[in-house]
Motif scaffolding. Structure first.
Motif, PDB file in Angstrom:
ATOM      1  N   ILE A 124     111.766  12.299  15.278  1.00  0.00           N
ATOM      2  CA  ILE A 124     111.425  13.597  15.866  1.00  0.00           C
ATOM      3  C   ILE A 124     110.968  14.795  14.826  1.00  0.00           C
ATOM      4  CG2 ILE A 124     113.150  13.371  17.899  1.00  0.00           C
ATOM      5  CD1 ILE A 124     114.199  15.670  15.118  1.00  0.00           C
ATOM      6  N   TYR A 125     110.254  15.567  15.375  1.00  0.00           N
ATOM      7  CA  TYR A 125     109.826  16.853  14.613  1.00  0.00           C
ATOM      8  C   TYR A 125     109.863  17.797  15.630  1.00  0.00           C
ATOM      9  CZ  TYR A 125     107.367  13.457  11.560  1.00  0.00           C
ATOM     10  OH  TYR A 125     107.391  12.200  10.577  1.00  0.00           O
ATOM     11  N   LEU A 126     110.657  19.014  14.975  1.00  0.00           N
ATOM     12  CA  LEU A 126     110.874  20.106  15.785  1.00  0.00           C
ATOM     13  C   LEU A 126     110.267  21.281  15.227  1.00  0.00           C
ATOM     14  CD1 LEU A 126     114.784  19.909  16.185  1.00  0.00           C
ATOM     15  CD2 LEU A 126     113.082  18.944  17.659  1.00  0.00           C
ATOM     16  N   LEU A 127     109.352  21.781  15.859  1.00  0.00           N
ATOM     17  CA  LEU A 127     108.482  23.072  15.356  1.00  0.00           C
ATOM     18  C   LEU A 127     108.962  24.476  15.832  1.00  0.00           C
ATOM     19  CD1 LEU A 127     106.102  20.642  16.093  1.00  0.00           C
ATOM     20  CD2 LEU A 127     104.984  22.351  15.160  1.00  0.00           C
ATOM     21  N   ASP A 128     109.097  25.439  14.696  1.00  0.00           N
ATOM     22  CA  ASP A 128     108.843  26.762  15.115  1.00  0.00           C
ATOM     23  C   ASP A 128     107.146  27.243  14.939  1.00  0.00           C
ATOM     24  OD1 ASP A 128     111.598  27.137  15.410  1.00  0.00           O
ATOM     25  OD2 ASP A 128     111.988  28.194  13.617  1.00  0.00           O
ATOM     26  N   GLN A 129     106.909  27.594  16.003  1.00  0.00           N
ATOM     27  CA  GLN A 129     105.403  27.949  15.963  1.00  0.00           C
ATOM     28  C   GLN A 129     105.043  29.185  15.009  1.00  0.00           C
ATOM     29  OE1 GLN A 129     104.818  28.984  20.062  1.00  0.00           O
ATOM     30  NE2 GLN A 129     104.972  31.109  19.529  1.00  0.00           N
ATOM     31  N   PRO A 130     103.866  29.257  14.411  1.00  0.00           N
ATOM     32  CA  PRO A 130     103.701  30.428  13.470  1.00  0.00           C
ATOM     33  C   PRO A 130     103.910  31.629  14.437  1.00  0.00           C
ATOM     34  CG  PRO A 130     101.798  28.769  13.867  1.00  0.00           C
ATOM     35  CD  PRO A 130     102.877  28.301  14.863  1.00  0.00           C
ATOM     36  N   ARG A 131     104.621  32.534  13.529  1.00  0.00           N
ATOM     37  CA  ARG A 131     104.991  33.770  13.940  1.00  0.00           C
ATOM     38  C   ARG A 131     106.329  33.914  14.923  1.00  0.00           C
ATOM     39  NH1 ARG A 131      98.907  36.039  15.263  1.00  0.00           N
ATOM     40  NH2 ARG A 131      98.029  35.547  13.408  1.00  0.00           N
ATOM     41  N   VAL A 196      95.871  29.734  16.546  1.00  0.00           N
ATOM     42  CA  VAL A 196      96.695  29.828  15.386  1.00  0.00           C
ATOM     43  C   VAL A 196      97.782  28.558  15.423  1.00  0.00           C
ATOM     44  CG1 VAL A 196      97.971  30.829  13.720  1.00  0.00           C
ATOM     45  CG2 VAL A 196      96.250  31.795  14.681  1.00  0.00           C
ATOM     46  N   ILE A 197      98.479  28.711  16.760  1.00  0.00           N
ATOM     47  CA  ILE A 197      99.337  27.551  16.894  1.00  0.00           C
ATOM     48  C   ILE A 197      99.113  26.178  16.936  1.00  0.00           C
ATOM     49  CG2 ILE A 197     101.292  26.877  18.737  1.00  0.00           C
ATOM     50  CD1 ILE A 197     101.367  30.022  19.393  1.00  0.00           C
ATOM     51  N   SER A 198      97.867  26.127  17.668  1.00  0.00           N
ATOM     52  CA  SER A 198      97.219  24.653  17.885  1.00  0.00           C
ATOM     53  C   SER A 198      96.656  23.960  16.638  1.00  0.00           C
ATOM     54  CB  SER A 198      96.322  24.701  18.880  1.00  0.00           C
ATOM     55  OG  SER A 198      95.268  25.557  18.954  1.00  0.00           O
ATOM     56  N   ASP A 199      96.283  25.138  15.510  1.00  0.00           N
ATOM     57  CA  ASP A 199      95.581  24.481  14.256  1.00  0.00           C
ATOM     58  C   ASP A 199      96.633  24.225  13.673  1.00  0.00           C
ATOM     59  OD1 ASP A 199      93.164  25.323  14.819  1.00  0.00           O
ATOM     60  OD2 ASP A 199      93.160  27.341  13.839  1.00  0.00           O
ATOM     61  N   ALA A 200      98.042  24.899  13.428  1.00  0.00           N
ATOM     62  CA  ALA A 200      98.930  24.142  12.868  1.00  0.00           C
ATOM     63  C   ALA A 200      99.730  23.220  13.294  1.00  0.00           C
ATOM     64  CB  ALA A 200     100.113  25.295  12.862  1.00  0.00           C
ATOM     65  N   VAL A 201      99.592  22.882  14.492  1.00  0.00           N
ATOM     66  CA  VAL A 201     100.249  21.509  15.301  1.00  0.00           C
ATOM     67  C   VAL A 201      99.264  20.384  15.011  1.00  0.00           C
ATOM     68  CG1 VAL A 201     101.199  20.668  17.369  1.00  0.00           C
ATOM     69  CG2 VAL A 201     101.449  22.884  16.960  1.00  0.00           C
ATOM     70  N   SER A 202      97.904  20.756  15.201  1.00  0.00           N
ATOM     71  CA  SER A 202      97.157  19.752  14.782  1.00  0.00           C
ATOM     72  C   SER A 202      97.376  19.118  13.407  1.00  0.00           C
ATOM     73  CB  SER A 202      95.495  20.179  15.087  1.00  0.00           C
ATOM     74  OG  SER A 202      94.689  19.345  14.732  1.00  0.00           O
ATOM     75  N   ARG A 203      97.503  20.048  12.421  1.00  0.00           N
ATOM     76  CA  ARG A 203      97.564  19.541  11.013  1.00  0.00           C
ATOM     77  C   ARG A 203      98.722  18.884  10.952  1.00  0.00           C
ATOM     78  NH1 ARG A 203      95.795  23.214   7.056  1.00  0.00           N
ATOM     79  NH2 ARG A 203      96.967  22.007   5.397  1.00  0.00           N
ATOM     80  N   LEU A 204      99.783  19.099  11.670  1.00  0.00           N
ATOM     81  CA  LEU A 204     100.981  18.065  11.722  1.00  0.00           C
ATOM     82  C   LEU A 204     100.611  16.971  12.012  1.00  0.00           C
ATOM     83  CD1 LEU A 204     104.142  17.713  11.376  1.00  0.00           C
ATOM     84  CD2 LEU A 204     104.383  18.502  13.651  1.00  0.00           C
ATOM     85  N   PHE A 205      99.908  16.761  13.135  1.00  0.00           N
ATOM     86  CA  PHE A 205      99.728  15.108  13.769  1.00  0.00           C
ATOM     87  C   PHE A 205      98.715  14.692  12.532  1.00  0.00           C
ATOM     88  CE2 PHE A 205     101.030  16.685  17.801  1.00  0.00           C
ATOM     89  CZ  PHE A 205     101.623  15.341  18.186  1.00  0.00           C
ATOM     90  N   THR A 206      97.736  15.474  12.022  1.00  0.00           N
ATOM     91  CA  THR A 206      97.038  14.892  10.595  1.00  0.00           C
ATOM     92  C   THR A 206      97.932  14.297   9.621  1.00  0.00           C
ATOM     93  OG1 THR A 206      95.190  16.238  11.151  1.00  0.00           O
ATOM     94  CG2 THR A 206      95.171  15.344   9.161  1.00  0.00           C
ATOM     95  N   LYS A 207      98.928  14.891   9.442  1.00  0.00           N
ATOM     96  CA  LYS A 207      99.970  14.549   8.495  1.00  0.00           C
ATOM     97  C   LYS A 207     100.771  13.268   8.736  1.00  0.00           C
ATOM     98  CE  LYS A 207     103.914  16.547   5.900  1.00  0.00           C
ATOM     99  NZ  LYS A 207     103.269  16.326   4.356  1.00  0.00           N
ATOM    100  N   VAL A 208     101.239  13.192  10.084  1.00  0.00           N
ATOM    101  CA  VAL A 208     102.251  12.172  10.023  1.00  0.00           C
ATOM    102  C   VAL A 208     101.610  11.175  11.180  1.00  0.00           C
ATOM    103  CG1 VAL A 208     103.949  13.911  10.355  1.00  0.00           C
ATOM    104  CG2 VAL A 208     102.898  13.318  12.623  1.00  0.00           C
ATOM    105  N   GLY A 209     100.565  11.226  11.824  1.00  0.00           N
ATOM    106  CA  GLY A 209      99.920  10.317  12.247  1.00  0.00           C
ATOM    107  C   GLY A 209     100.065  10.410  13.864  1.00  0.00           C
ATOM    108  N   ASP A 210      99.609   9.379  14.311  1.00  0.00           N
ATOM    109  CA  ASP A 210      99.742   8.902  16.027  1.00  0.00           C
ATOM    110  C   ASP A 210     101.316   9.478  16.651  1.00  0.00           C
ATOM    111  OD1 ASP A 210      97.173   8.284  15.717  1.00  0.00           O
ATOM    112  OD2 ASP A 210      97.638   6.052  16.240  1.00  0.00           O
ATOM    113  N   GLY A 211     101.179  10.286  17.460  1.00  0.00           N
ATOM    114  CA  GLY A 211     102.476  10.703  18.179  1.00  0.00           C
ATOM    115  C   GLY A 211     102.234  10.960  19.457  1.00  0.00           C
ATOM    116  N   ILE A 212     103.386  11.655  20.037  1.00  0.00           N
ATOM    117  CA  ILE A 212     103.562  12.198  21.494  1.00  0.00           C
ATOM    118  C   ILE A 212     104.047  13.486  21.320  1.00  0.00           C
ATOM    119  CG2 ILE A 212     104.650  11.952  23.641  1.00  0.00           C
ATOM    120  CD1 ILE A 212     104.891   8.856  22.989  1.00  0.00           C
ATOM    121  N   LEU A 213     103.467  14.581  22.051  1.00  0.00           N
ATOM    122  CA  LEU A 213     103.628  15.721  21.915  1.00  0.00           C
ATOM    123  C   LEU A 213     104.528  16.406  23.294  1.00  0.00           C
ATOM    124  CD1 LEU A 213     103.096  18.636  20.799  1.00  0.00           C
ATOM    125  CD2 LEU A 213     101.151  18.798  21.835  1.00  0.00           C
TER     126      LEU A 213
END
Length: 335
Positions: A124-131, A196-213
């Motif tokens: 599991i990856y729990l996010l606090d979105q930007p701002r 801004v939010i989706s840019d950060a979340v996209s970067r997360l998927f690039t880092k961790v690989g395939d996953g479910i949002l």
């Protein structure tokens, strides 16, 4: 759902509903007593920008901004990876006025999605979105004013029409749980920006690989944008998305009239090529009870009536382009 997506889609279509309700079987009660087996956990910031103030940094004037930097607009991520984890991790994005607390312990002290899915072998990856929350460093100025608004959130989230609870509501009615709910509300430290939010979340998927949002409410809009930006999003589970529904250019539906406090609900146009990227993954959208079937002056029920209507139009548009999107209204399936 398409049969070809049984591994992902059917699991979420059937399984997540059970998790949403909160399993009460003795087997699950015993399971909750077992220690969690975590192979690795941690946290990090992802995405964002860096601002540099012109000038030269002077050690003797270190409180002046000249020559200094400011990192902001990133997301904050806390993650846990269980022993023998499933192939796809789950990435959780919260809704308005919320933080990653949404997915943690419930207001009455039960385990939230964080532990429920860890116990079933999902990273599991729990996010606090930007701002928001622990990602509060914003590159745009904002004022946080302590305006009393908690009874609004009680009503907006359809716990009831304050101070009355809706009949049959599953939210606990003790004062301590309600206080916990109120205290988890979290202000924006900068304007809400889906890009801004989706840019950060996209970067997360690039880092961790395939996953479910997995998204909730206001997180739905940035969720669609994330899936468009990154093909590592392999499925989306969206709880009561309301704003941010995207449609191909020229196919924007008429605004949906609503008695809700935010007025009529409108969609957003994007290029068809981008929209078609939403057809490459299974998507399930869930809506709960106490949503009006017809227009009504009861503003919270009508607000969500508009959201549900827009969701159905949106899903039909995705499926028109050979997508795999399903809207589940829980009362219609007996819940």
């Amino acid at each position: 759902m398409k049969k070809s997506n049984t591994l992902v889609s059917s699991l979420w279509h059937l399984g997540i509903v059970l998790f949403l309700l909160g399993t009460t079987s003795s087997a699950y009660a015993q399971e909750k007593l077992k220690p969690l087996s975590i192979a690795h956990q941690g946290s990090f910031a992802i995405g964002g920008t860096k601002v540099t103030e012109p000038g030269t940094f002077e050690l003797q004037n270190a409180l002046k901004p000249q020559g200094q930097t400011f990192h902001g607009d990133h997301a904050y991520v806390f993650y846990q990876i269980p022993v023998n984890a499933h192939k796809y991790p789950l990435v959780f994005l919260h809704g308005a006025a919320q933080s990653k607390k949404t997915w943690e312990t419930t207001p009455d002290g039960r385990e939230g999605f964080q532990n429920i899915f860890l116990r079933r072998g999902f990273s599991i990856y729990l996010l606090d979105q930007p701002r928001r929350g622990e990602a509060g460093k914003s590159t745009v100025a904002a004022s946080v004013t302590p305006t009393p608004d908690e009874q609004f959130w009680f009503t907006q989230f359809r716990i009831g029409n304050y101070p009355d609870y809706f009949p049959g509501v599953q939210f606990p009615k003790d004062s301590a749980s309600l206080e916990q709910f109120f205290r988890q509300m979290t202000p924006n430290t900068g304007s809400f920006d889906g890009e801004v939010i989706s840019d950060a979340v996209s970067r997360l998927f690039t880092k961790v690989g395939d996953g479910i949002l997995v998204t909730h409410s206001q997180g739905g809009g940035p969720g669609w944008l994330t899936a468009i930006k990154n093909n590592k999003v392999k499925a989306i589970v969206a709880y009561e998305p309301y704003s941010g529904f995207v449609f191909p250019t020229g196919e924007l539906p008429a605004p949906i009239k609503s008695a809700g406090l935010f007025g009529d609900l409108k969609g957003v146009e994007i290029p068809l090529a981008d929209f078609k990227k939403l057809t490459r993954m299974p998507i399930v959208l869930y809506y709960g009870d106490n949503i009006a079937k017809e227009p009504t002056a009861v503003w919270n029920k009508d607000h969500w009536r508009g959201g549900l209507e827009m969701a159905r139009i949106w899903a039909a548009t995705v499926n028109k382009y050979v997508g795999d999107s399903t809207v589940v209204l829980l009362p219609e399936v007996g819940i």
